[in-house]
Scaffold this active site. Structure first.
Site, PDB file in Angstrom:
ATOM      1  N   HIS A  69       0.875  -1.175   0.000  1.00  0.00           N
ATOM      2  CA  HIS A  69       0.000   0.000   0.000  1.00  0.00           C
ATOM      3  C   HIS A  69       0.914   1.228   0.000  1.00  0.00           C
ATOM      4  O   HIS A  69       2.018   1.174   0.535  1.00  0.00           O
ATOM      5  CB  HIS A  69      -0.834  -0.054   1.289  1.00  0.00           C
ATOM      6  CG  HIS A  69      -1.924   0.966   1.385  1.00  0.00           C
ATOM      7  ND1 HIS A  69      -1.701   2.272   1.737  1.00  0.00           N
ATOM      8  CD2 HIS A  69      -3.267   0.856   1.197  1.00  0.00           C
ATOM      9  CE1 HIS A  69      -2.854   2.921   1.770  1.00  0.00           C
ATOM     10  NE2 HIS A  69      -3.815   2.088   1.436  1.00  0.00           N
ATOM     11  N   ASP A  87       3.235  -4.506   7.956  1.00  0.00           N
ATOM     12  CA  ASP A  87       1.994  -3.737   7.865  1.00  0.00           C
ATOM     13  C   ASP A  87       0.845  -4.747   7.972  1.00  0.00           C
ATOM     14  O   ASP A  87       0.577  -5.492   7.040  1.00  0.00           O
ATOM     15  CB  ASP A  87       1.983  -2.995   6.529  1.00  0.00           C
ATOM     16  CG  ASP A  87       0.623  -2.387   6.204  1.00  0.00           C
ATOM     17  OD1 ASP A  87      -0.331  -2.581   6.977  1.00  0.00           O
ATOM     18  OD2 ASP A  87       0.520  -1.718   5.156  1.00  0.00           O
ATOM     19  N   GLN A 144      -4.384  -5.274   6.871  1.00  0.00           N
ATOM     20  CA  GLN A 144      -5.401  -6.162   6.280  1.00  0.00           C
ATOM     21  C   GLN A 144      -5.388  -7.552   6.905  1.00  0.00           C
ATOM     22  O   GLN A 144      -6.078  -8.449   6.413  1.00  0.00           O
ATOM     23  CB  GLN A 144      -5.173  -6.285   4.768  1.00  0.00           C
ATOM     24  CG  GLN A 144      -5.369  -4.989   4.017  1.00  0.00           C
ATOM     25  CD  GLN A 144      -6.814  -4.506   4.021  1.00  0.00           C
ATOM     26  OE1 GLN A 144      -7.739  -5.274   4.283  1.00  0.00           O
ATOM     27  NE2 GLN A 144      -7.022  -3.236   3.741  1.00  0.00           N
ATOM     28  N   LYS A 168     -10.315  -1.016  10.416  1.00  0.00           N
ATOM     29  CA  LYS A 168     -10.438  -2.168   9.515  1.00  0.00           C
ATOM     30  C   LYS A 168     -10.751  -3.438  10.305  1.00  0.00           C
ATOM     31  O   LYS A 168     -10.819  -4.532   9.741  1.00  0.00           O
ATOM     32  CB  LYS A 168      -9.152  -2.334   8.704  1.00  0.00           C
ATOM     33  CG  LYS A 168      -8.930  -1.200   7.697  1.00  0.00           C
ATOM     34  CD  LYS A 168      -7.668  -1.398   6.910  1.00  0.00           C
ATOM     35  CE  LYS A 168      -7.221  -0.177   6.152  1.00  0.00           C
ATOM     36  NZ  LYS A 168      -8.075   0.175   5.004  1.00  0.00           N
ATOM     37  N   CYS A 185      -4.756   2.468  -3.695  1.00  0.00           N
ATOM     38  CA  CYS A 185      -3.493   2.952  -3.096  1.00  0.00           C
ATOM     39  C   CYS A 185      -2.352   1.966  -3.299  1.00  0.00           C
ATOM     40  O   CYS A 185      -1.485   1.808  -2.420  1.00  0.00           O
ATOM     41  CB  CYS A 185      -3.666   3.275  -1.602  1.00  0.00           C
ATOM     42  SG  CYS A 185      -4.809   4.598  -1.288  1.00  0.00           S
TER      43      CYS A 185
HETATM   44  N1  PLP Z   1      -1.728  -0.727   4.611  1.00  0.00           N
HETATM   45  C1  PLP Z   1      -2.646  -1.475   3.992  1.00  0.00           C
HETATM   46  C2  PLP Z   1      -2.280  -2.847   3.508  1.00  0.00           C
HETATM   47  C3  PLP Z   1      -3.932  -0.974   3.819  1.00  0.00           C
HETATM   48  O1  PLP Z   1      -4.853  -1.708   3.189  1.00  0.00           O
HETATM   49  C4  PLP Z   1      -4.235   0.331   4.288  1.00  0.00           C
HETATM   50  C5  PLP Z   1      -5.574   0.899   4.075  1.00  0.00           C
HETATM   51  O2  PLP Z   1      -6.284   0.553   3.158  1.00  0.00           O
HETATM   52  C6  PLP Z   1      -3.239   1.041   4.939  1.00  0.00           C
HETATM   53  C7  PLP Z   1      -1.993   0.493   5.077  1.00  0.00           C
HETATM   54  C8  PLP Z   1      -3.505   2.409   5.486  1.00  0.00           C
HETATM   55  O3  PLP Z   1      -4.406   2.335   6.539  1.00  0.00           O
HETATM   56  P1  PLP Z   1      -5.007   3.660   7.200  1.00  0.00           P
HETATM   57  O4  PLP Z   1      -5.575   4.474   6.083  1.00  0.00           O
HETATM   58  O5  PLP Z   1      -6.035   3.150   8.150  1.00  0.00           O
HETATM   59  O6  PLP Z   1      -3.884   4.357   7.892  1.00  0.00           O
END
Ligand code: PLP
Length: 397
Positions: free
Chosen positions: A114, A191, A194, A217, A355
């Site tokens: 992401h 990270d 998900q 999430k 993203c």
């Molecule tokens: N990392 C991953 C794999 C994500 O899917 C997302 C959000 O869709 C993020 C990071 C960023 O999360 P947040 O917008 O809650 O900070």
């Protein structure tokens, strides 16, 4: 299970909510926790010498050991509350970068990250004169671990990789990724944005040095997230933001910093949202995290079968180990057009690059349509999606 928003009617159709990878809906317990906080408890925490402040502080601090247990960290001081995954990764990239990244150093990220796990590292690299190296992945959406092994050099300083891809649904072998990095003495950030809503996460079992995720999430409110960091490594990092709570003493000449985890929690936190995160963990544990995972696995299998049978559909991300995320294109139709037509039938999906522009570049496509599942998704929701796709296909192909 009580998710009031799921009773919504959209354009005369019962809402079919399949945008859970963007954010999950909130169960009644979480909404009630937030409401009760503002009705009965609202107060700034930690320094207040009155009833409400003490109550709020006690409840806020009670969520820390709960999160510690949820991800099986060694101790609560390793749990830092943030606003979400993005802030957690920026915290690490900024502080770790400041302390450990220098001219000519390298940061390894995967090709399926992401933007939140790419851009903070790019910013840190720019500041230090370092560069990114990227783990490639196959057409199915599986990371190439042999190529990964070859990326290490004496200049590698950290590896940042997601546990689960938000676009492809791939569950990455984070334990193995961490073991390989540790053979080179290189720390690892995972990270977990998900992952946490779909499987039991054990940071000690993975062995990673940092693990980041967002509350929203995983059935919690927006505005709260977590940065887990191993105590030994957190103790080596400079503070991220300066302000209240992160200090021990301040004079105009010199400031000394608070201990973990407060050193990384500058300013007033989102107290109600943290309590909501605690309620969301309670909710998930009542459902049983294994049960949620199993339910979603069954849905994924069913949805993959149903969607694959629709002429003109191509699914992106067919790794053997996936969560309930299906990215697809319908013939040559633009994903946005597919999403708009589905929306008019009451079906909420996400369209675009999610993203993850480098993933789209890898496949040479502008974006995908993404359906993603949660504990409340039913096979009837999948049927509604599949039937709607069959219905709109002639308009688009
Ligand atoms: N990392 C991953 C794999 C994500 O899917 C997302 C959000 O869709 C993020 C990071 C960023 O999360 P947040 O917008 O809650 O900070």
């Amino acid at each position: 299970m009580d998710f009031p928003i799921l009773n919504t009617t959209a354009y005369g159709h019962p809402l079919v909510y399949l945008d859970n990878a963007a954010t999950t809906q909130k169960p009644r317990q979480v909404i009630d926790t937030l409401t009760n906080y503002y009705l009965t408890l609202n107060s700034n925490i930690h320094r207040g010498a009155h009833y409400l402040a003490e109550q709020a502080t006690e409840q806020y601090e009670a969520v820390r050991p709960q999160v510690c247990q949820f991800v099986n960290a060694r101790q609560s001081c390793e749990i830092v509350f943030t606003r979400g995954t993005t802030e957690s990764i920026n915290l690490v990239a900024s502080s770790f970068g400041q302390r450990f990244l220098g001219q000519g150093d390298e940061v390894i990220v995967s090709g399926m990250e992401h933007h939140s796990n790419i851009v903070p590292w790019q910013l840190a690299c720019e500041r230090a004169g370092a560069s990114l190296r990227v783990i490639p992945f196959s057409d199915e959406g599986v990371l190439d671990l042999e190529a990964y092994r070859q990326l290490f050099t004496p200049h590698t300083r950290i590896v940042a990789c997601n546990h689960v891809s938000n676009t492809l649904g791939t569950v990455n072998p984070v334990k193995q990724i961490t073991e390989i990095a540790h053979l080179h003495g290189v720390p690892v950030l995972i990270d977990g944005a998900q992952a946490v809503a779909h499987m039991a996460v054990d940071v000690q079992e993975i062995g990673c040095d940092f693990y980041c995720f967002s509350g929203h999430k995983m059935y919690a409110p927006m505005g709260v997230g977590v940065m887990y960091g191993r105590e030994e490594i957190l103790n080596q990092l400079p503070p991220y933001q300066g302000g209240g709570e992160m200090i021990k003493t301040v004079t105009f000449e010199r400031t000394t910093y608070n201990e973990l985890p407060f050193r990384f929690e500058a300013g007033t936190p989102s107290v109600g949202d943290v309590l909501g995160l605690g309620a969301a963990i309670d909710f998930m544990q009542q459902q049983g995290i294994e049960n949620i995972g199993k339910h979603e696995e069954e849905l994924l299998e069913y949805a993959t079968q149903r969607l694959s049978a629709i002429p003109g559909i191509r699914i992106y991300g067919t790794a053997p180990h996936k969560v309930g995320v299906i990215s697809f294109l319908l013939g040559g139709a633009h994903p946005y057009d597919v999403g708009t037509l589905l929306d008019k039938l009451g079906i909420a999906v996400r369209t675009g690059h999610h993203c993850t522009q480098p993933i789209m570049d890898r496949y040479g496509i502008p974006g995908t349509v993404r359906a993603s599942f949660a504990c409340y998704t039913r096979t009837s929701d999948i049927d509604a999606l599949a039937d709607a796709l069959v219905r709109i296909a002639p308009m688009l192909l």
